[in-house]
Design an enzyme around this catalytic site. Structure first.
Site, PDB file in Angstrom:
ATOM      1  N   VAL A  76     -48.946   3.608  43.980  1.00 48.30           N
ATOM      2  CA  VAL A  76     -48.504   3.674  45.381  1.00 48.30           C
ATOM      3  C   VAL A  76     -49.399   2.852  46.307  1.00 48.30           C
ATOM      4  CG1 VAL A  76     -47.706   6.039  44.941  1.00 48.30           C
ATOM      5  CG2 VAL A  76     -49.762   5.702  46.280  1.00 48.30           C
TER       6      VAL A  76
ATOM      7  N   HIS B 216     -41.671  -3.720  49.476  1.00 47.66           N
ATOM      8  CA  HIS B 216     -42.163  -2.729  50.439  1.00 47.66           C
ATOM      9  C   HIS B 216     -42.894  -3.513  51.518  1.00 47.66           C
ATOM     10  CE1 HIS B 216     -43.205   1.175  51.836  1.00 47.66           C
ATOM     11  NE2 HIS B 216     -44.480   1.098  51.572  1.00 47.66           N
TER      12      HIS B 216
ATOM     13  N   ARG C  86     -53.518   1.219  55.891  1.00 45.39           N
ATOM     14  CA  ARG C  86     -53.487   0.311  57.041  1.00 45.39           C
ATOM     15  C   ARG C  86     -54.076   0.952  58.284  1.00 45.39           C
ATOM     16  NH1 ARG C  86     -47.633  -1.961  58.158  1.00 45.39           N
ATOM     17  NH2 ARG C  86     -46.797  -0.103  57.147  1.00 45.39           N
TER      18      ARG C  86
ATOM     19  N   GLY D 279     -57.427   9.047  43.407  1.00 43.61           N
ATOM     20  CA  GLY D 279     -57.535   8.951  44.866  1.00 43.61           C
ATOM     21  C   GLY D 279     -57.182  10.317  45.450  1.00 43.61           C
ATOM     22  N   ALA D 280     -58.154  10.929  46.131  1.00 37.94           N
ATOM     23  CA  ALA D 280     -57.925  12.271  46.693  1.00 37.94           C
ATOM     24  C   ALA D 280     -57.885  12.209  48.216  1.00 37.94           C
ATOM     25  CB  ALA D 280     -59.010  13.228  46.214  1.00 37.94           C
ATOM     26  N   GLY D 281     -57.390  11.078  48.743  1.00 42.92           N
ATOM     27  CA  GLY D 281     -57.232  10.957  50.197  1.00 42.92           C
ATOM     28  C   GLY D 281     -55.964  11.672  50.630  1.00 42.92           C
TER      29      GLY D 281
ATOM     30  N   ASP E 282     -61.651  10.939  42.478  1.00 41.90           N
ATOM     31  CA  ASP E 282     -61.975  10.087  43.634  1.00 41.90           C
ATOM     32  C   ASP E 282     -63.437   9.689  43.481  1.00 41.90           C
ATOM     33  OD1 ASP E 282     -60.470   9.835  46.675  1.00 41.90           O
ATOM     34  OD2 ASP E 282     -62.614   9.325  46.592  1.00 41.90           O
TER      35      ASP E 282
END
Ligand SMILES: NC(=O)c1ccc[n+]([C@@H]2O[C@H](COP(=O)([O-])OP(=O)(O)OC[C@H]3O[C@@H](n4cnc5c(N)ncnc54)[C@H](O)[C@@H]3O)[C@@H](O)[C@H]2O)c1
Length: 309
Positions: free
Chosen positions: A117, A174, A81, A7-9, A32
């Site tokens: 994560v 969390h 989110r 994931g390269a966000g 990604d």
């Protein structure tokens, strides 16, 4: 040392940058599904090396070939989110994404320690472990380090002291059943209860639980990533350097605190093997009760997740 970030966000790219700049890894691979995104970011970050003074090579890819044989994998793939959403609203979409990533990582880096994560965190960590078939001590979730840092910062801002003078810990899930632990908070060695009233402490606890939503509401698109990537990078460093530091992480609990067989935020000793020990703190009766409530909430959701992959 080879480390992969999936994931390269926002979360993934800032984590790559923090790990690479720390300099202990030979290579950090970022993957990604968006064509060109990880490659472009890798090029840009590599060109910061002469300026920042680090040598770690950053590689961007749209497939898992370059990630093969990674020692550590960080999983940030998934939707963040939007304002008004709970982390749990991401469950169905992110279960598909994280399940797919788990299959790829299991075949390309079968010996890796994995730090998840993606949200909802406790459920995605459990799902990754189940789909990958990795031993539970090699699949860890990041949430407690971030929630603890938020708690420390809220206390510091309230008292007008340095955030570095605040000791704190946050356990549980969390989410709504997060368990900030006021009995373990101290400021310059003084217990928090001597500095603030019960009501003020409770307000800080609630503000910590709402800390992620507070950032989401302001940003309007996407969620926090500076503090979250610092949290993940600290865990990666503890595993990579085999520090044996105790950190609040989402780990498989089997008997500790009277809780059995569930992924939950607890203090754990991290080293090259992943979670090397779950540490049992001396908590108050109500804190242990809150931890057990969190465990049951996560357990029921984790059962739902099993049906999604
Ligand atoms: N655990 C925590 O404390 C914490 C804190 C903040 C954010 N998060 C979570 O981290 C995740 C990522 O957040 P972000 O801000 O980076 O979001 P983002 O939208 O900026 O980035 C997500 C990236 O994942 C990629 N992706 C989607 N499917 C993929 C797949 N199958 N393989 C590889 N990459 C894929 C997307 O293309 C995107 O680039 C979200 O689920 C968010 O809720 C967790």
């Amino acid at each position: 040392m080879k480390i992969t970030v999936v994931g390269a966000g926002k979360y993934g790219s800032t984590t790559v940058q923090r790990i690479a700049q720390a300099g202990y890894a030979d290579e950090v691979v970022m993957t990604d599904i968006v064509e060109g995104l990880p490659q472009g970011l890798a090029l840009d970050m590599n060109q910061s090396r002469p300026l920042e003074g680090f040598e770690t090579r950053i590689v961007g890819s749209n497939h898992y070939g370059p990630t093969a044989g990674s020692d550590i994998v960080v999983v940030t793939a998934g939707k963040p989110r939007k304002p008004g959403m709970s982390r749990m609203d991401l469950l169905t979409d992110n279960a598909q994404i994280v399940g797919g990533v788990a299959r790829e990582v299991a075949s390309s880096s079968p010996d890796a320690v994995v730090i998840v994560v993606s949200n909802p965190l406790d459920e995605m960590t459990a799902l990754f472990q189940k789909v990958s078939g990795f031993p539970a001590e090699r699949v860890i979730g990041q949430a407690g380090m971030l929630d603890t840092a938020r708690f420390q910062d809220k206390v510091a801002e309230k008292l007008g002291v340095s955030p570095l003078s605040v000791e704190a810990i946050t356990l549980g899930s969390h989410g709504d059943t997060m368990v900030p632990v006021p009995s373990k908070v101290s400021v310059e060695g003084k217990p928090l209860g001597e500095l603030l009233s019960d009501d003020e402490v409770e307000q800080l606890v609630q503000a910590t639980r709402d800390g992620g939503a507070e950032v989401v509401a302001l940003l309007k698109t996407g969620s926090a990533y500076y503090a979250p990537s610092s949290a993940a990078a600290k865990m990666v460093a503890a595993v990579a350097k085999d520090t044996k530091d105790v950190m609040p992480v989402c780990a498989w609990v089997s008997g500790q605190y009277g809780i059995n067989d569930v992924y939950l935020g607890v203090p754990a000793r991290l080293g090259r093997g992943g979670v090397e020990e779950i540490v049992e703190l001396d908590l108050t009766e109500s804190e242990v009760e809150a931890l057990r409530t969190a465990a049951e909430a996560v357990r029921s959701k984790q059962a739902d997740v099993d049906g999604l992959v």
